[in-house]
Scaffold this motif. Structure first.
Motif, PDB file in Angstrom:
ATOM      1  N   VAL A   1       0.808  -1.209  -0.027  1.00  0.00           N
ATOM      2  CA  VAL A   1      -0.026   0.033   0.014  1.00  0.00           C
ATOM      3  C   VAL A   1       0.944   1.043  -0.070  1.00  0.00           C
ATOM      4  O   VAL A   1       1.648   1.574   1.157  1.00  0.00           O
ATOM      5  CB  VAL A   1      -0.962  -0.047   1.374  1.00  0.00           C
ATOM      6  N   VAL A   2       0.675   2.181  -1.133  1.00  0.00           N
ATOM      7  CA  VAL A   2       1.593   3.159  -1.220  1.00  0.00           C
ATOM      8  C   VAL A   2       0.664   4.499  -1.178  1.00  0.00           C
ATOM      9  O   VAL A   2      -0.560   4.400  -1.480  1.00  0.00           O
ATOM     10  CB  VAL A   2       2.244   3.299  -2.319  1.00  0.00           C
TER      11      VAL A   2
ATOM     12  N   ILE B   1      -2.760   3.572  -2.906  1.00  0.00           N
ATOM     13  CA  ILE B   1      -2.860   2.552  -3.992  1.00  0.00           C
ATOM     14  C   ILE B   1      -2.573   1.442  -3.299  1.00  0.00           C
ATOM     15  O   ILE B   1      -1.437   1.122  -2.825  1.00  0.00           O
ATOM     16  CB  ILE B   1      -2.469   3.000  -5.012  1.00  0.00           C
ATOM     17  N   THR B   2      -3.153   0.232  -3.746  1.00  0.00           N
ATOM     18  CA  THR B   2      -2.748  -1.258  -3.340  1.00  0.00           C
ATOM     19  C   THR B   2      -2.067  -1.641  -4.656  1.00  0.00           C
ATOM     20  O   THR B   2      -2.773  -1.844  -5.658  1.00  0.00           O
ATOM     21  CB  THR B   2      -3.826  -2.145  -2.851  1.00  0.00           C
TER      22      THR B   2
ATOM     23  N   ARG C   1       5.800   5.731  -3.585  1.00  0.00           N
ATOM     24  CA  ARG C   1       4.557   6.605  -3.755  1.00  0.00           C
ATOM     25  C   ARG C   1       3.929   6.470  -5.059  1.00  0.00           C
ATOM     26  O   ARG C   1       4.603   6.007  -6.045  1.00  0.00           O
ATOM     27  CB  ARG C   1       4.697   7.795  -3.351  1.00  0.00           C
ATOM     28  N   ALA C   2       2.748   6.850  -5.052  1.00  0.00           N
ATOM     29  CA  ALA C   2       2.044   6.986  -6.383  1.00  0.00           C
ATOM     30  C   ALA C   2       1.748   8.431  -6.478  1.00  0.00           C
ATOM     31  O   ALA C   2       1.471   9.200  -5.821  1.00  0.00           O
ATOM     32  CB  ALA C   2       0.552   6.439  -6.502  1.00  0.00           C
ATOM     33  N   TRP C   3       2.215   9.075  -7.947  1.00  0.00           N
ATOM     34  CA  TRP C   3       2.550  10.473  -8.141  1.00  0.00           C
ATOM     35  C   TRP C   3       1.336  10.629  -8.985  1.00  0.00           C
ATOM     36  O   TRP C   3       1.513  10.196 -10.298  1.00  0.00           O
ATOM     37  CB  TRP C   3       4.048  10.874  -8.382  1.00  0.00           C
ATOM     38  N   VAL C   4       0.664  12.067  -8.700  1.00  0.00           N
ATOM     39  CA  VAL C   4      -0.143  12.531  -9.652  1.00  0.00           C
ATOM     40  C   VAL C   4       0.060  13.865 -10.051  1.00  0.00           C
ATOM     41  O   VAL C   4       0.378  14.564  -9.211  1.00  0.00           O
ATOM     42  CB  VAL C   4      -1.615  12.462  -8.951  1.00  0.00           C
ATOM     43  N   GLU C   5       0.074  14.304 -11.408  1.00  0.00           N
ATOM     44  CA  GLU C   5       0.276  15.558 -11.919  1.00  0.00           C
ATOM     45  C   GLU C   5      -1.093  15.606 -12.588  1.00  0.00           C
ATOM     46  O   GLU C   5      -1.463  15.165 -13.550  1.00  0.00           O
ATOM     47  CB  GLU C   5       1.236  15.892 -12.793  1.00  0.00           C
ATOM     48  N   PHE C   6      -1.729  17.003 -12.082  1.00  0.00           N
ATOM     49  CA  PHE C   6      -3.017  17.030 -12.785  1.00  0.00           C
ATOM     50  C   PHE C   6      -3.179  18.905 -13.060  1.00  0.00           C
ATOM     51  O   PHE C   6      -2.833  19.659 -12.331  1.00  0.00           O
ATOM     52  CB  PHE C   6      -4.378  16.711 -12.037  1.00  0.00           C
TER      53      PHE C   6
ATOM     54  N   ASP D   1      -6.755   0.554  -8.023  1.00  0.00           N
ATOM     55  CA  ASP D   1      -7.562   1.686  -8.905  1.00  0.00           C
ATOM     56  C   ASP D   1      -6.637   2.163 -10.021  1.00  0.00           C
ATOM     57  O   ASP D   1      -5.352   2.207  -9.814  1.00  0.00           O
ATOM     58  CB  ASP D   1      -7.796   2.757  -8.027  1.00  0.00           C
ATOM     59  N   ASP D   2      -7.108   2.471 -11.145  1.00  0.00           N
ATOM     60  CA  ASP D   2      -6.393   2.622 -12.203  1.00  0.00           C
ATOM     61  C   ASP D   2      -5.993   4.234 -12.193  1.00  0.00           C
ATOM     62  O   ASP D   2      -5.240   4.825 -12.962  1.00  0.00           O
ATOM     63  CB  ASP D   2      -6.885   2.433 -13.566  1.00  0.00           C
ATOM     64  N   THR D   3      -7.312   4.850 -11.766  1.00  0.00           N
ATOM     65  CA  THR D   3      -7.000   6.367 -11.643  1.00  0.00           C
ATOM     66  C   THR D   3      -7.321   6.940 -10.344  1.00  0.00           C
ATOM     67  O   THR D   3      -7.851   5.942  -9.543  1.00  0.00           O
ATOM     68  CB  THR D   3      -7.778   7.087 -12.767  1.00  0.00           C
ATOM     69  N   VAL D   4      -7.064   8.075  -9.916  1.00  0.00           N
ATOM     70  CA  VAL D   4      -7.618   8.610  -8.630  1.00  0.00           C
ATOM     71  C   VAL D   4      -8.296  10.144  -8.909  1.00  0.00           C
ATOM     72  O   VAL D   4      -8.001  10.659  -9.917  1.00  0.00           O
ATOM     73  CB  VAL D   4      -6.378   8.994  -7.849  1.00  0.00           C
TER      74      VAL D   4
END
Length: 419
Positions: A145-146, A172-173, A186-191, A225-228
């Motif tokens: 889990v990250v 995210i698992t 970690r899971a990194w998101v740029e939006f 999950d594929d997206t957040v």
């Protein structure tokens, strides 16, 4: 001439040409049959490798295949030309059976060639294979889990501020081989890319990063999950002045009072409806009769819990200075003292013979004040049926001098008895 005539008749005979055609067809048939049954060898390059039994390995032993040495092989096949010659590399599959593996380990297995369905394999022979074995790692399948973190890539309009991005889900698992998961941090998101002035939300993809910020491969991994959903909450920003309220007394008013507040204001962020109704923050109510000429104190800066203090300052120092007024002491005799609101059936006796009071006003007014102008009143409404001696707070007034008053708090000694 007779022989020439015979030959001419033979060439013009249909029966002759029918025999010739039959012999030609027979020869061609014999040639084709010999070609189709002739032994033929062909090398197939780029034959795809297929693992058989991966689902059994995962579902019954919770293991997966990683780090496969190659995805294609080269194989030599011998057999009838009519069969082998009609194939391409895409028609063959190199199968490796992994269903019987039981332990995580580095493994090397041979493969078998699967021919197209319906092929008579009795006349086929597999020759040289390159490579002869497929190497891979059998790894335990695990989960990690990250946290989901990220950044907004657009801009916030003037007069607004953004809170930290929020992500749903917040974690995210990741499932996969343990060796693949160990470096993921970690899971990194740029939006976002535009300028915004209100709360912004969007479904966004993410990438996996290690501790150094380098992107991790997702090969062989699966995700919860594929997206957040990425959300950036936008708040209005407003500078709010800090002030104090006054109770004017003893000749002091806003006209002859100098006030300093440090800091003079703070910047708050929050809901537009709340901020639009705020024009100031009152730190305290100061009674100007509580001090003679100067006063200083520090107060907490209080505001709605839903607001954020962008300035970071939680306290303000208030300094008050009264200008243009003097102060002078006067001694007041018992005859100018009285009690009010004495409970029926009780009487009150003032024991204090005199009281020294300090009055504030302009110098000219203080010169004119006499002791008989000063009245001291003790209010006993809160004493009800109490009996005994008490130090009772008093109110001081100066007859004929509305802008002159006492500075500070005073008490006199009063004895209360039943009638």
């Amino acid at each position: 001439m007779k022989q020439t005539s015979i030959m001419r008749k033979l060439y013009n005979s249909k029966a002759f040409w029918l025999v010739i055609a039959l012999l030609a067809s027979l020869s061609l048939w014999i040639y084709v049959i010999s070609q189709e049954t002739e032994a033929y060898k062909q090398t197939f390059r780029g034959v795809k490798v297929e693992l058989v039994g991966e689902d059994i390995l995962l579902n019954s032993r919770n293991m997966v295949i990683t780090d496969r040495s190659t995805g294609t092989v080269t194989v030599e096949v011998s057999g009838p030309r009519r069969i082998v010659g009609s194939w391409s590399s895409d028609d063959l599959i190199a199968q490796v059976d992994v269903s019987k593996l039981t332990q995580p380990a580095f493994t090397s297995l041979q493969y078998t060639i699967k021919f197209p369905d319906g092929t008579d394999t009795s006349s086929l022979k597999t020759g040289l294979k390159t490579p002869e074995t497929i190497n891979f790692m059998v790894s335990a399948q695990t989960k990690k889990v990250v946290p989901v973190v990220g950044s907004f890539e657009g801009s916030v309009a003037d007069g607004f501020t953004a809170e930290n991005p929020e992500f749903e889900p917040s974690t995210i698992t990741v499932s996969g081989p343990e060796t693949y998961l160990k470096n993921i941090s970690r899971a990194w998101v740029e939006f976002g890319s535009q300028e915004i002035n209100s709360t912004y939300s969007v479904d966004a993809p993410y990438v996996l990063l290690d501790e150094e910020g380098e992107e991790c491969s997702t090969t062989g991994l699966s995700f919860s999950d594929d997206t957040v959903k990425a959300t950036l909450r936008i708040l209005s920003v407003k500078e709010i002045p800090l002030t104090v309220d006054f109770i004017e007394a003893a000749g002091a008013s806003t006209a002859n009072t100098k006030i300093t507040v440090e800091p003079e204001s703070i910047t708050l962020a929050g809901d537009t409806a709340i901020l639009s109704a705020m024009n100031r923050i009152s730190l305290a109510t100061i009674d100007l009769s509580d001090f003679e000429s100067t006063f200083s104190d520090t107060y907490l800066i209080k505001y709605d819990d839903g607001l954020k203090n962008l300035s970071g300052m939680t306290e303000a120092t208030v300094t008050v200075e009264i200008v243009g007024l003097d102060a002078r002491d006067y001694s007041v005799d018992q005859e100018n003292m009285s009690c009010i609101n004495v409970t029926d059936g009780f009487n009150a006796t003032i024991l204090s013979e005199s009281l020294s009071v300090r009055l504030r006003g302009t110098r000219e007014q203080l010169d004119e004040v006499r002791r008989e102008n000063i009245r001291i009143v003790a209010d006993l409404k809160d004493y009800n049926t109490s009996v005994g001696q008490y130090m009772v707070p008093v109110r001081i007034s100066v007859d004929g001098f509305a802008d002159v008053g006492a500075v500070g708090d005073y008490t006199i000694s009063v004895e209360i008895r039943k009638d």
